[in-house]
Write a protein that holds these residues in place. Structure first.
Motif, PDB file in Angstrom:
ATOM      1  N   VAL A 111     -43.153  42.683  61.103  1.00  0.00           N
ATOM      2  CA  VAL A 111     -42.642  41.906  62.228  1.00  0.00           C
ATOM      3  C   VAL A 111     -42.176  42.858  63.325  1.00  0.00           C
ATOM      4  O   VAL A 111     -41.402  43.789  63.061  1.00  0.00           O
ATOM      5  N   LYS A 112     -42.635  42.616  64.533  1.00  0.00           N
ATOM      6  CA  LYS A 112     -42.157  43.321  65.721  1.00  0.00           C
ATOM      7  C   LYS A 112     -41.395  42.306  66.555  1.00  0.00           C
ATOM      8  O   LYS A 112     -41.993  41.448  67.213  1.00  0.00           O
ATOM      9  N   PRO A 113     -40.058  42.355  66.565  1.00  0.00           N
ATOM     10  CA  PRO A 113     -39.306  41.359  67.319  1.00  0.00           C
ATOM     11  C   PRO A 113     -39.626  41.355  68.810  1.00  0.00           C
ATOM     12  O   PRO A 113     -39.787  40.301  69.411  1.00  0.00           O
ATOM     13  N   ALA A 114     -39.726  42.538  69.404  1.00  0.00           N
ATOM     14  CA  ALA A 114     -39.986  42.622  70.839  1.00  0.00           C
ATOM     15  C   ALA A 114     -40.871  43.821  71.126  1.00  0.00           C
ATOM     16  O   ALA A 114     -40.476  44.961  70.875  1.00  0.00           O
ATOM     17  N   GLN A 115     -42.059  43.551  71.643  1.00  0.00           N
ATOM     18  CA  GLN A 115     -42.980  44.605  72.060  1.00  0.00           C
ATOM     19  C   GLN A 115     -42.862  44.778  73.565  1.00  0.00           C
ATOM     20  O   GLN A 115     -43.041  43.822  74.331  1.00  0.00           O
ATOM     21  N   THR A 116     -42.537  45.970  74.004  1.00  0.00           N
ATOM     22  CA  THR A 116     -42.435  46.227  75.440  1.00  0.00           C
ATOM     23  C   THR A 116     -43.456  47.267  75.866  1.00  0.00           C
ATOM     24  O   THR A 116     -43.953  48.051  75.057  1.00  0.00           O
ATOM     25  N   GLY A 117     -43.775  47.252  77.170  1.00  0.00           N
ATOM     26  CA  GLY A 117     -44.682  48.248  77.716  1.00  0.00           C
ATOM     27  C   GLY A 117     -46.143  48.022  77.399  1.00  0.00           C
ATOM     28  O   GLY A 117     -46.958  48.933  77.544  1.00  0.00           O
TER      29      GLY A 117
ATOM     30  N   GLY B 116     -38.170  47.860  64.850  1.00  0.00           N
ATOM     31  CA  GLY B 116     -37.439  47.670  66.093  1.00  0.00           C
ATOM     32  C   GLY B 116     -38.091  48.367  67.267  1.00  0.00           C
ATOM     33  O   GLY B 116     -39.134  49.016  67.152  1.00  0.00           O
ATOM     34  N   ALA B 117     -37.468  48.210  68.429  1.00  0.00           N
ATOM     35  CA  ALA B 117     -37.911  48.873  69.657  1.00  0.00           C
ATOM     36  C   ALA B 117     -36.871  49.918  70.028  1.00  0.00           C
ATOM     37  O   ALA B 117     -35.692  49.602  70.171  1.00  0.00           O
ATOM     38  N   GLY B 118     -37.299  51.179  70.164  1.00  0.00           N
ATOM     39  CA  GLY B 118     -36.339  52.227  70.487  1.00  0.00           C
ATOM     40  C   GLY B 118     -35.371  52.471  69.345  1.00  0.00           C
ATOM     41  O   GLY B 118     -35.749  52.508  68.181  1.00  0.00           O
ATOM     42  N   GLY B 119     -34.094  52.606  69.685  1.00  0.00           N
ATOM     43  CA  GLY B 119     -33.083  52.895  68.679  1.00  0.00           C
ATOM     44  C   GLY B 119     -32.345  51.660  68.197  1.00  0.00           C
ATOM     45  O   GLY B 119     -32.600  50.537  68.640  1.00  0.00           O
ATOM     46  N   LEU B 120     -31.391  51.881  67.323  1.00  0.00           N
ATOM     47  CA  LEU B 120     -30.674  50.808  66.636  1.00  0.00           C
ATOM     48  C   LEU B 120     -29.933  49.885  67.589  1.00  0.00           C
ATOM     49  O   LEU B 120     -29.867  48.669  67.363  1.00  0.00           O
ATOM     50  N   LEU B 121     -29.350  50.418  68.655  1.00  0.00           N
ATOM     51  CA  LEU B 121     -28.470  49.623  69.517  1.00  0.00           C
ATOM     52  C   LEU B 121     -29.098  49.253  70.860  1.00  0.00           C
ATOM     53  O   LEU B 121     -28.394  48.854  71.791  1.00  0.00           O
ATOM     54  N   VAL B 122     -30.408  49.341  70.959  1.00  0.00           N
ATOM     55  CA  VAL B 122     -31.096  48.858  72.151  1.00  0.00           C
ATOM     56  C   VAL B 122     -30.916  47.343  72.232  1.00  0.00           C
ATOM     57  O   VAL B 122     -31.098  46.626  71.249  1.00  0.00           O
ATOM     58  N   ARG B 123     -30.582  46.847  73.420  1.00  0.00           N
ATOM     59  CA  ARG B 123     -30.240  45.431  73.570  1.00  0.00           C
ATOM     60  C   ARG B 123     -31.472  44.529  73.552  1.00  0.00           C
ATOM     61  O   ARG B 123     -32.447  44.785  74.242  1.00  0.00           O
TER      62      ARG B 123
ATOM     63  N   THR C 222     -34.119  57.078  66.003  1.00  0.00           N
ATOM     64  CA  THR C 222     -33.016  57.656  66.769  1.00  0.00           C
ATOM     65  C   THR C 222     -33.312  57.635  68.262  1.00  0.00           C
ATOM     66  O   THR C 222     -32.499  58.076  69.066  1.00  0.00           O
ATOM     67  N   GLY C 223     -34.477  57.102  68.632  1.00  0.00           N
ATOM     68  CA  GLY C 223     -34.869  56.995  70.027  1.00  0.00           C
ATOM     69  C   GLY C 223     -36.301  56.504  70.107  1.00  0.00           C
ATOM     70  O   GLY C 223     -36.860  56.028  69.111  1.00  0.00           O
ATOM     71  N   THR C 224     -36.897  56.627  71.278  1.00  0.00           N
ATOM     72  CA  THR C 224     -38.286  56.223  71.445  1.00  0.00           C
ATOM     73  C   THR C 224     -39.228  57.368  71.100  1.00  0.00           C
ATOM     74  O   THR C 224     -38.848  58.530  71.101  1.00  0.00           O
ATOM     75  N   GLU C 225     -40.456  56.998  70.782  1.00  0.00           N
ATOM     76  CA  GLU C 225     -41.523  57.979  70.518  1.00  0.00           C
ATOM     77  C   GLU C 225     -41.158  58.950  69.396  1.00  0.00           C
ATOM     78  O   GLU C 225     -41.426  60.157  69.489  1.00  0.00           O
ATOM     79  N   VAL C 226     -40.551  58.443  68.347  1.00  0.00           N
ATOM     80  CA  VAL C 226     -40.202  59.303  67.210  1.00  0.00           C
ATOM     81  C   VAL C 226     -41.110  59.058  66.010  1.00  0.00           C
ATOM     82  O   VAL C 226     -40.961  59.728  64.979  1.00  0.00           O
ATOM     83  N   GLY C 227     -42.035  58.097  66.113  1.00  0.00           N
ATOM     84  CA  GLY C 227     -42.976  57.856  65.030  1.00  0.00           C
ATOM     85  C   GLY C 227     -42.717  56.607  64.216  1.00  0.00           C
ATOM     86  O   GLY C 227     -43.235  56.487  63.101  1.00  0.00           O
ATOM     87  N   LYS C 228     -41.953  55.658  64.753  1.00  0.00           N
ATOM     88  CA  LYS C 228     -41.610  54.451  63.982  1.00  0.00           C
ATOM     89  C   LYS C 228     -42.845  53.676  63.536  1.00  0.00           C
ATOM     90  O   LYS C 228     -42.918  53.206  62.394  1.00  0.00           O
TER      91      LYS C 228
END
Length: 237
Positions: free
Chosen positions: A36-42, A110-117, A9-15
């Motif tokens: 699979v991690k599609p996009a790793q940021t930071g 995913g990275a962050g939430g469901l609708l992160v671009r 539901t957002g970042t830093e929630v324990g995914k």
């Protein structure tokens, strides 16, 4: 299930820790697993990313990171700022389908939430789930405010006709407050789906062998574990 998409539901929630727990529970059942991690940021070059953490905690799993961007931003923005090509949903699907041919379970985190671009076309993790025809597991916080973000994520899934597998609390506190305790009953209603686990806060710091031994106790049978929502709720009231 051969493919699960994990969002939050957002970042830093324990995914990442939830992904590792699901992977560890599957491995304990003798299933082969890829993450699979599609996009790793930071995370910079040479630094450990989320896939590395899953592999450390869960053990014998294959990890694939498709793109890495150094700044802690949404993948589309992070790619644009450093002049790199963004990751596209079709690339993710291609990688997942290849891995699914050689593994019993593929988990897409995913990275962050469901609708992160992901890219400048506005593609998101929801598009990946749609192309894969895969159910989505939603990782949520325990406390105050989680019901709204959980309901919004569930609404977005329904609007796109995506299957919600259920929700897992990504960081259950050792001393839950009133809101967290009440949310055990309220989260399934907000999500429109079952509560499938509660991962204790701080378990990412456990020794990997202990993490693997305990992972199934944090997850419901649907995710390969033994956790029971009713029993857990009764114990913490």
């Amino acid at each position: 299930m051969s493919v699960i998409v994990v969002t939050g539901t957002g970042t830093e929630v324990g995914k990442t820790v939830v992904t590792a727990a699901v992977a560890a529970a599957a491995r304990a059942q003798g299933r082969s697993v890829a993450v699979v991690k599609p996009a790793q940021t930071g995370v910079g070059a040479g630094e450990a990313g989320d896939v590395d953490e899953v592999m450390r905690l869960a053990g014998d799993v294959e990890g694939v990171e498709l793109a890495r961007f150094p700044e802690p931003l949404a993948p589309a923005t992070a790619a644009l700022r450093v002049g790199m090509e963004p990751v596209r949903p079709e690339q993710v699907v291609e990688a997942v389908e290849k891995l699914a041919g050689a593994h019993d379970l593929v988990i897409v985190e995913g990275a962050g939430g469901l609708l992160v671009r992901f890219d400048d076309d506005g593609a998101t993790l929801a598009d990946v789930a749609r192309l894969l025809g895969a159910p989505v597991l939603v990782v949520v916080p325990a406390g105050l405010g989680t019901l709204n973000t959980t309901a919004l994520t569930a609404e977005a899934l329904r609007a796109r006709e995506l299957e919600q597998l259920g929700v897992v609390i990504g960081s259950w506190p050792a001393e839950p407050d009133l809101a967290a305790r009440c949310n055990l009953a309220d989260l399934p209603e907000a999500a429109g789906g079952p509560l499938l686990g509660a991962v204790p806060q701080g378990v990412g710091a456990l020794a990997p062998t202990e993490f693997r031994a305990r992972a199934a106790s944090w997850l419901a049978p649907r995710l390969g574990g033994s956790w029971n929502a009713d029993a857990f709720g009764a114990a913490v009231r």
